[in-house]
Design a protein around this motif. Structure first.
Motif, PDB file in Angstrom:
ATOM      1  N   ILE A 176      -0.486   0.148   0.178  1.00  0.00           N
ATOM      2  CA  ILE A 176      -0.629   1.350   0.994  1.00  0.00           C
ATOM      3  C   ILE A 176      -1.131   0.983   2.389  1.00  0.00           C
ATOM      4  N   VAL A 177      -1.216   1.992   3.249  1.00  0.00           N
ATOM      5  CA  VAL A 177      -1.663   1.814   4.638  1.00  0.00           C
ATOM      6  C   VAL A 177      -0.856   0.677   5.281  1.00  0.00           C
ATOM      7  N   ASP A 178       0.458   0.818   5.194  1.00  0.00           N
ATOM      8  CA  ASP A 178       1.396  -0.163   5.769  1.00  0.00           C
ATOM      9  C   ASP A 178       1.176  -1.567   5.217  1.00  0.00           C
ATOM     10  N   SER A 179       0.711  -1.680   3.993  1.00  0.00           N
ATOM     11  CA  SER A 179       0.455  -2.914   3.243  1.00  0.00           C
ATOM     12  C   SER A 179      -0.824  -3.612   3.676  1.00  0.00           C
ATOM     13  N   ARG A 180      -1.697  -2.914   4.355  1.00  0.00           N
ATOM     14  CA  ARG A 180      -3.008  -3.463   4.691  1.00  0.00           C
ATOM     15  C   ARG A 180      -3.992  -3.319   3.526  1.00  0.00           C
ATOM     16  N   GLN A 181      -3.669  -2.423   2.573  1.00  0.00           N
ATOM     17  CA  GLN A 181      -4.536  -2.200   1.424  1.00  0.00           C
ATOM     18  C   GLN A 181      -3.707  -2.129   0.144  1.00  0.00           C
ATOM     19  N   MET A 182      -4.383  -2.328  -0.983  1.00  0.00           N
ATOM     20  CA  MET A 182      -3.729  -2.277  -2.283  1.00  0.00           C
ATOM     21  C   MET A 182      -4.605  -1.506  -3.260  1.00  0.00           C
ATOM     22  N   ARG A 183      -3.967  -0.723  -4.117  1.00  0.00           N
ATOM     23  CA  ARG A 183      -4.652  -0.046  -5.210  1.00  0.00           C
ATOM     24  C   ARG A 183      -3.951  -0.439  -6.509  1.00  0.00           C
ATOM     25  N   HIS A 184      -4.711  -0.613  -7.588  1.00  0.00           N
ATOM     26  CA  HIS A 184      -4.091  -1.069  -8.822  1.00  0.00           C
ATOM     27  C   HIS A 184      -4.792  -0.490 -10.037  1.00  0.00           C
ATOM     28  N   GLU A 185      -4.051  -0.420 -11.140  1.00  0.00           N
ATOM     29  CA  GLU A 185      -4.628  -0.019 -12.407  1.00  0.00           C
ATOM     30  C   GLU A 185      -5.589  -1.098 -12.896  1.00  0.00           C
ATOM     31  N   ALA A 186      -6.534  -0.692 -13.727  1.00  0.00           N
ATOM     32  CA  ALA A 186      -7.581  -1.623 -14.170  1.00  0.00           C
ATOM     33  C   ALA A 186      -7.023  -2.850 -14.879  1.00  0.00           C
ATOM     34  N   GLN A 207      -1.421 -21.193  10.998  1.00  0.00           N
ATOM     35  CA  GLN A 207      -0.755 -22.494  11.036  1.00  0.00           C
ATOM     36  C   GLN A 207       0.316 -22.584  12.121  1.00  0.00           C
ATOM     37  N   LEU A 208       0.473 -21.512  12.898  1.00  0.00           N
ATOM     38  CA  LEU A 208       1.448 -21.470  13.978  1.00  0.00           C
ATOM     39  C   LEU A 208       0.749 -21.482  15.325  1.00  0.00           C
ATOM     40  N   ALA A 209       1.434 -21.988  16.336  1.00  0.00           N
ATOM     41  CA  ALA A 209       0.868 -21.967  17.686  1.00  0.00           C
ATOM     42  C   ALA A 209       0.719 -20.534  18.185  1.00  0.00           C
ATOM     43  N   GLU A 210       1.708 -19.693  17.886  1.00  0.00           N
ATOM     44  CA  GLU A 210       1.694 -18.278  18.248  1.00  0.00           C
ATOM     45  C   GLU A 210       2.222 -17.475  17.063  1.00  0.00           C
ATOM     46  N   PRO A 211       1.645 -16.306  16.795  1.00  0.00           N
ATOM     47  CA  PRO A 211       2.147 -15.500  15.679  1.00  0.00           C
ATOM     48  C   PRO A 211       3.554 -14.989  15.943  1.00  0.00           C
ATOM     49  N   LEU A 212       4.344 -14.883  14.889  1.00  0.00           N
ATOM     50  CA  LEU A 212       5.722 -14.428  15.001  1.00  0.00           C
ATOM     51  C   LEU A 212       5.857 -13.011  14.446  1.00  0.00           C
ATOM     52  N   PRO A 213       6.765 -12.196  15.010  1.00  0.00           N
ATOM     53  CA  PRO A 213       6.990 -10.867  14.436  1.00  0.00           C
ATOM     54  C   PRO A 213       7.430 -10.995  12.988  1.00  0.00           C
ATOM     55  N   ALA A 214       7.150  -9.959  12.211  1.00  0.00           N
ATOM     56  CA  ALA A 214       7.435 -10.046  10.781  1.00  0.00           C
ATOM     57  C   ALA A 214       8.009  -8.749  10.245  1.00  0.00           C
ATOM     58  N   VAL A 215       8.995  -8.897   9.377  1.00  0.00           N
ATOM     59  CA  VAL A 215       9.480  -7.809   8.540  1.00  0.00           C
ATOM     60  C   VAL A 215       8.819  -8.016   7.191  1.00  0.00           C
ATOM     61  N   CYS A 216       7.888  -7.130   6.839  1.00  0.00           N
ATOM     62  CA  CYS A 216       7.039  -7.317   5.665  1.00  0.00           C
ATOM     63  C   CYS A 216       7.441  -6.404   4.518  1.00  0.00           C
ATOM     64  N   ALA A 217       6.809  -6.634   3.375  1.00  0.00           N
ATOM     65  CA  ALA A 217       6.979  -5.763   2.204  1.00  0.00           C
ATOM     66  C   ALA A 217       8.445  -5.526   1.880  1.00  0.00           C
ATOM     67  N   ASN A 218       9.231  -6.602   1.946  1.00  0.00           N
ATOM     68  CA  ASN A 218      10.670  -6.540   1.632  1.00  0.00           C
ATOM     69  C   ASN A 218      11.425  -5.536   2.493  1.00  0.00           C
ATOM     70  N   GLY A 219      11.030  -5.417   3.751  1.00  0.00           N
ATOM     71  CA  GLY A 219      11.764  -4.568   4.684  1.00  0.00           C
ATOM     72  C   GLY A 219      11.131  -3.231   4.969  1.00  0.00           C
ATOM     73  N   ALA A 220      10.064  -2.880   4.264  1.00  0.00           N
ATOM     74  CA  ALA A 220       9.458  -1.559   4.446  1.00  0.00           C
ATOM     75  C   ALA A 220       8.577  -1.470   5.684  1.00  0.00           C
ATOM     76  N   VAL A 221       8.138  -2.609   6.214  1.00  0.00           N
ATOM     77  CA  VAL A 221       7.237  -2.627   7.363  1.00  0.00           C
ATOM     78  C   VAL A 221       7.738  -3.651   8.379  1.00  0.00           C
TER      79      VAL A 221
END
Length: 271
Positions: free
Chosen positions: A112-122, A58-72
């Protein structure tokens, strides 16, 4: 802050986006104009990297991001993680052990994997991305803490009050990790000790040579409080959580009516 800000930092959900998770054309245009004039605009979010595409589209150009509440800290132009500060497996295992022992009915997941993947309990209740290939159920509880995680997620249907549930989780992990929340859905987000939106944004600003006093920040939920107290000027949207309104230097209109864009237009004289 009396001078024009040298960097703009904004939360995404509930702040920059409208309630339907869309970015208005007006807000997108204002951000583009400000960035085009040379003032960096940074997204500071609890979202994982894999959830940023819907915003970038939705943006003309992607913006830098601080993700995962500051972890990435993420560079979308080069699809590069500039910095990651995860919970180590040993620490993650101890945090999970405490939560299972002290929080009845807790269900856990990890980014995990810098928030590119997720693992969860059933029995962990998924929300947005249950069908994504990056999401997988673990076969055993120990698999959750078999590798570093930038965020541990906790839910419990038995604790519908988000404030009380966050306090309960924070008490269980005290001294080991940070616990916060960014929604009213009963989700608590846990990061390594000292990892907050403020810490991630501070690292990025130091990289650019920008002082905290020159940062204008916008937010709406408790996970934004560290960033807002760190920044030179803190602005809450009108729909913000009471904890955010309490620390804000100023209040703009709600996210549903382009509050961030309206404020930026006044500060930078753009329309």
């Amino acid at each position: 802050m009396e001078a024009t800000p040298r960097l703009i930092a904004s939360d995404i959900d509930g702040t920059l986006l409208r309630d339907d998770h869309s970015l208005s054309a007006h807000t997108a245009a204002v951000l583009t104009r400000i960035a085009g004039r040379g003032t960096p605009v940074v997204l500071v979010t609890g979202r994982p990297i894999r959830w940023l595409r819907t915003v970038y589209d939705q943006l003309a150009e992607p913006l830098p991001a601080v993700c995962a509440n500051g972890a990435v800290v993420y560079d979308p132009v080069n699809d590069e993680v500039l910095r990651a500060d995860p919970l180590a497996p040993e620490l993650l295992a101890e945090v999970a052990r405490r939560l299972r022992a002290e929080v009845p009915g807790v269900r856990l997941a990890v980014e995990i994997v810098d928030s590119r993947q997720m693992r969860h309990e059933a029995d962990y209740p998924l929300r947005w991305d249950a069908d994504e290939a990056a999401i997988r159920v673990v076969e055993t509880p120990d698999e959750l803490h078999s590798m570093p995680a930038v965020k541990l997620l906790a839910r419990a249907e038995e604790h519908p009050d988000p404030e009380r549930f966050t306090a309960l989780v924070a008490g269980a992990v005290a001294g080991l990790a940070e616990a916060t929340h960014s929604s009213y859905s009963g989700l608590v987000e846990i990061s390594a000790a000292g990892v907050t939106k403020a810490a991630g944004l501070a690292w990025y600003c130091h990289r650019l040579g920008v002082d905290a006093s020159d940062v204008l920040a916008f937010g709406d939920m408790p996970n934004d409080v560290p960033m807002l107290t760190w920044a030179g000027r803190a602005v809450a949207v009108a729909n913000a959580h009471p904890a955010v309104l309490a620390v804000a230097d100023d209040v703009t209109s709600a996210n549903s009516v382009d509050g961030v864009a309206t404020y930026l237009e006044k500060v930078f004289g753009v329309d």
